[in-house]
Design a protein around this motif. Structure first.
Motif, mmCIF file in Angstrom:
data_model
loop_
_atom_site.group_PDB
_atom_site.id
_atom_site.type_symbol
_atom_site.label_atom_id
_atom_site.label_comp_id
_atom_site.label_asym_id
_atom_site.label_seq_id
_atom_site.Cartn_x
_atom_site.Cartn_y
_atom_site.Cartn_z
ATOM 1 N N PRO A 463 0.826 -1.216 0.000
ATOM 2 C CA PRO A 463 0.000 0.000 0.000
ATOM 3 C C PRO A 463 0.856 1.261 0.000
ATOM 4 N N ALA A 464 0.390 2.280 -0.726
ATOM 5 C CA ALA A 464 1.145 3.530 -0.861
ATOM 6 C C ALA A 464 0.173 4.684 -1.053
ATOM 7 N N PRO A 465 0.551 5.881 -0.638
ATOM 8 C CA PRO A 465 -0.269 7.060 -0.935
ATOM 9 C C PRO A 465 -0.486 7.193 -2.437
ATOM 10 N N SER A 466 -1.582 7.755 -2.826
ATOM 11 C CA SER A 466 -1.940 7.824 -4.246
ATOM 12 C C SER A 466 -0.954 8.624 -5.074
ATOM 13 N N LEU A 507 5.308 -11.288 4.947
ATOM 14 C CA LEU A 507 3.956 -11.658 4.518
ATOM 15 C C LEU A 507 3.040 -10.448 4.426
ATOM 16 N N THR A 508 3.223 -9.504 5.335
ATOM 17 C CA THR A 508 2.459 -8.256 5.290
ATOM 18 C C THR A 508 3.413 -7.091 5.477
ATOM 19 N N TRP A 509 3.025 -5.929 4.934
ATOM 20 C CA TRP A 509 3.908 -4.761 4.939
ATOM 21 C C TRP A 509 3.111 -3.513 5.311
ATOM 22 N N SER A 510 3.797 -2.588 5.994
ATOM 23 C CA SER A 510 3.181 -1.305 6.319
ATOM 24 C C SER A 510 3.081 -0.447 5.062
ATOM 25 N N PRO A 511 2.165 0.527 5.040
ATOM 26 C CA PRO A 511 2.102 1.435 3.890
ATOM 27 C C PRO A 511 3.410 2.190 3.708
ATOM 28 N N LEU A 512 3.724 2.489 2.462
ATOM 29 C CA LEU A 512 4.933 3.264 2.175
ATOM 30 C C LEU A 512 4.861 4.629 2.849
ATOM 31 N N SER A 513 6.020 5.056 3.398
ATOM 32 C CA SER A 513 6.117 6.382 4.011
ATOM 33 C C SER A 513 7.480 6.966 3.683
ATOM 34 N N ALA A 514 7.643 8.239 3.970
ATOM 35 C CA ALA A 514 8.874 8.937 3.607
ATOM 36 C C ALA A 514 9.937 8.768 4.690
ATOM 37 N N THR A 515 11.180 8.560 4.269
ATOM 38 C CA THR A 515 12.331 8.726 5.152
ATOM 39 C C THR A 515 12.794 10.173 5.030
ATOM 40 N N ASN A 516 13.837 10.534 5.791
ATOM 41 C CA ASN A 516 14.372 11.889 5.641
ATOM 42 C C ASN A 516 15.532 11.942 4.659
#
Length: 642
Positions: A463-466, A507-516
């Motif tokens: 999952p990722a932001p649109s 098996l499951t992953w957190s939504p994509l987010s930004a690093t710095n």
């Protein structure tokens, strides 16, 4: 005749041992002999008697275990009963190690495999018995050497813990190590035994550590040098008792502390010598520490353009690299080229895969990825197709470390394979490959194989932001079992490295987010180091950033982190601000000797290979992910104003 009592007087400064007079026994031990070597000689000389020794040292603990074995009363771990999965894993590991030795007859290979199986079975069983005590001792060692939050290391306490707690535990297992090595020497000889020892211990650089001591104190006497060298050799020997690479690193550190105390005893003041050596060996400009070697894999090639290199270690000391090369990216003549590193030199590249179809037409190949499957062949994953939107995954295998290759096979409908970076192998044998697609936007997914790469299933898309398109993930592992994914993102301005994490083996992953960390819409790669740090190779730029070459690919960087959140600037590998010039698409591994090997695209003309010593990296924190402008490695970097 009763066995004579022997009294040893030990001078710890030079390890000279003297014996009291006794009937029929005369032993001369030079300063270069280790106590454990002496005891092996004693046990071999009196194989059916009990040694009575008037000293309480680890060496005599070892002698006591040996005596019990010789008298038919071995410890329980000497005759282990392993759970079936553990036994099978040990047998597979032993068979692979024996096969890699390329011995001159099959019976000798079988005997060697049996010896390795026996050894690892005893290692496992021994650890079941002593791990609680051993973990407690190592925890006390770590506490004494902890210098975080302003604390001072207490090296004297660490030495006490070492000699009174850790050493006696490992001494219990020394008879098995000596039995193992003696049996190997008798059957396969010194050269092959040494090769096997290097493979098993995955030594983190005994030679390099010793050479550093000699460089620090060039006026050392031969006797002093020999004492230091033999300690490093003992570290490698003792590491045969380790069940994990992390514990091997600790064993070597333990012996390094001993050597540092010896240098002080010899009168050389280790800390002053170490500081002076660092000052002599590092370049004045921050950002180049840790670089020990840099070269091109080739100077000339039968094609004008190359890109997307990958590197793998097939066994200790043997590395293989691959990349795609041809007229230009997307041209049908682009094929996959491989070079092997043999006897310190890269061999002439050979094309091993292409995109020729059954109807005679030819399509370009893309993004090779090398992966050495444990107990299996070297695998080469790559893509074939007219574009990244329409490519598919292919795979070849090599059973001789890249010299020859099998026929290509397609991975299956909808499968890409590892899209750019190396897969992970989990403890249960599952292979996880970070992958992505570009036909319906940029989307990340994972492909998993439970049978060594024969079949795969897809997890995702992640999952990722649109508004976030991401591809080409690299995977990092942590001691708590977490897997972190770092990805390239599709931004012209203000691009960043995206991340996701998994706590259940992918098996499951957190939504994509930004690093710095910034990203210039270009590939990156990382590796989890043996010491627990994460190391990332990437362009610390954005795509439209001025002063940073072609599409922000004019500067290639190395950063490290303990947690994957806060990163430290380490190295600037290359920099050039010219149109069309780039340093990009790195691939990175840590080899058995502890060194870090990086390959990357050099202006699309050649593939560059750089070797780092992670123990010599000088890192600087990067608050908010900003690269320190004084960390330049001597390059005249054109930083943006502000």
């Amino acid at each position: 005749m009763p066995f004579p009592t022997i009294t040893f007087e030990i001078d710890v400064s030079d390890m000279t041992l003297q014996t009291s007079p006794c009937s029929g026994l005369s032993i001369t031990v030079t300063p270069m002999k280790s106590i454990s070597t002496l005891l092996i000689l004693l046990v071999l000389h009196f194989p059916s008697t009990t040694t009575v020794v008037d000293a309480e040292t680890s060496a005599f603990v070892s002698a006591s275990t040996q005596s019990a074995v010789d008298n038919g009363h071995p410890p329980q771990w000497w005759t282990p009963q392993l759970p079936v999965p553990v036994q099978q894993d040990v047998e597979r590991k032993a068979a692979k190690l024996a096969d890699q030795l390329a011995l001159d007859d099959a019976d000798k290979t079988k005997r060697t495999s049996a010896l390795i199986t026996e050894h690892y079975a005893r290692v496992w069983a021994w650890h079941q018995q002593v791990d609680e005590q051993l973990n407690s001792a190592w925890a006390a060692w770590d506490e004494a050497r902890d210098n975080r939050n302003g604390k001072q290391k207490d090296e004297l306490k660490a030495l006490t813990v070492m000699t009174e707690q850790i050493d006696p535990i490992y001494a219990q297992f020394m008879p098995q190590i000596h039995h193992f090595l003696k049996s190997l020497l008798a059957d396969i000889g010194e050269e092959k035994t040494t090769e096997l020892l290097d493979r098993i211990t995955r030594s983190p650089g005994a030679d390099r550590t010793y050479n550093a001591y000699v460089a620090m104190v060039p006026e050392m006497t031969d006797r002093e040098k020999d004492i230091l060298w033999r300690r490093m050799a003992q570290a490698r020997e003792e590491s045969l008792a380790a069940w994990s690479d992390a514990r091997i690193v600790k064993i070597f550190k333990k012996y390094k502390v001993r050597n540092e105390f010896s240098l002080d005893y010899f009168g050389y003041d280790y800390r002053l010598r170490y500081a002076a050596w660092i000052k002599r060996t590092k370049d004045e400009a921050p950002g180049s520490s840790g670089i020990v070697h840099s070269e091109f894999i080739y100077d000339q090639a039968p094609y004008p353009s190359c890109h997307a290199a990958t590197i793998v270690e097939t066994r200790p000391g043997q590395i293989v690299a691959a990349w795609f090369g041809g007229t230009a990216e997307r041209h049908p003549d682009v094929g996959i080229w491989v070079s092997r590193h043999v006897d310190g030199k890269w061999q002439e590249p050979v094309e091993v895969a292409n995109g020729i179809q059954t109807d005679g037409s030819r399509l370009p190949t893309w993004n090779p990825v090398l992966f050495q499957a444990p107990n299996g062949p070297l695998q080469l994953y790559y893509k074939v197709g007219p574009s990244p939107q329409a490519w598919w995954g292919m795979m070849k295998e090599s059973t001789d470390e890249g010299m020859t290759w099998s026929d290509a096979r397609r991975l299956g409908d909808g499968l890409i394979g590892p899209v750019k970076n190396k897969p992970l192998r989990l403890a249960d044998g599952t292979i996880i490959a970070g992958s992505s697609t570009e036909d319906n936007g940029w989307r990340i997914h994972v492909e998993r194989s439970a049978d060594g790469g024969t079949t795969w299933r897809t997890v995702g898309p992640i999952p990722a932001p649109s508004d976030v398109g991401a591809i080409q993930p690299t995977l990092l592992t942590y001691s708590d079992g977490r897997i972190q994914m770092l990805c390239r993102t599709k931004f012209e301005e203000n691009g960043y490295v995206a991340q996701s994490s998994s706590d259940d083996g992918g098996l499951t992953w957190s939504p994509l987010s930004a690093t710095n960390l910034p990203n210039n819409n270009s590939g990156l790669d990382g590796v989890a180091l043996a010491d627990g740090r994460q190391l990332l190779v990437y362009n610390h730029t954005t795509r439209s950033q001025p002063g940073m070459g072609h599409k922000g690919r004019g500067m290639l960087n190395v950063a490290t982190s303990q947690d994957g959140v806060d990163w430290n600037a380490a190295v600037v590998l290359d920099y050039l601000d010219q149109p069309g010039r780039q340093f990009s698409y790195p691939s990175v591994i840590q080899t058995a000797d502890g060194l870090v090997h990086i390959v990357y695209t050099w202006h699309r003309q050649r593939i560059k290979h750089v070797v780092l010593d992670p123990n010599r990296l000088e890192t600087i924190p990067m608050p908010q992910g900003k690269w320190p402008q004084h960390v330049t490695a001597g390059f005249d970097i054109q930083w943006p104003e502000g």
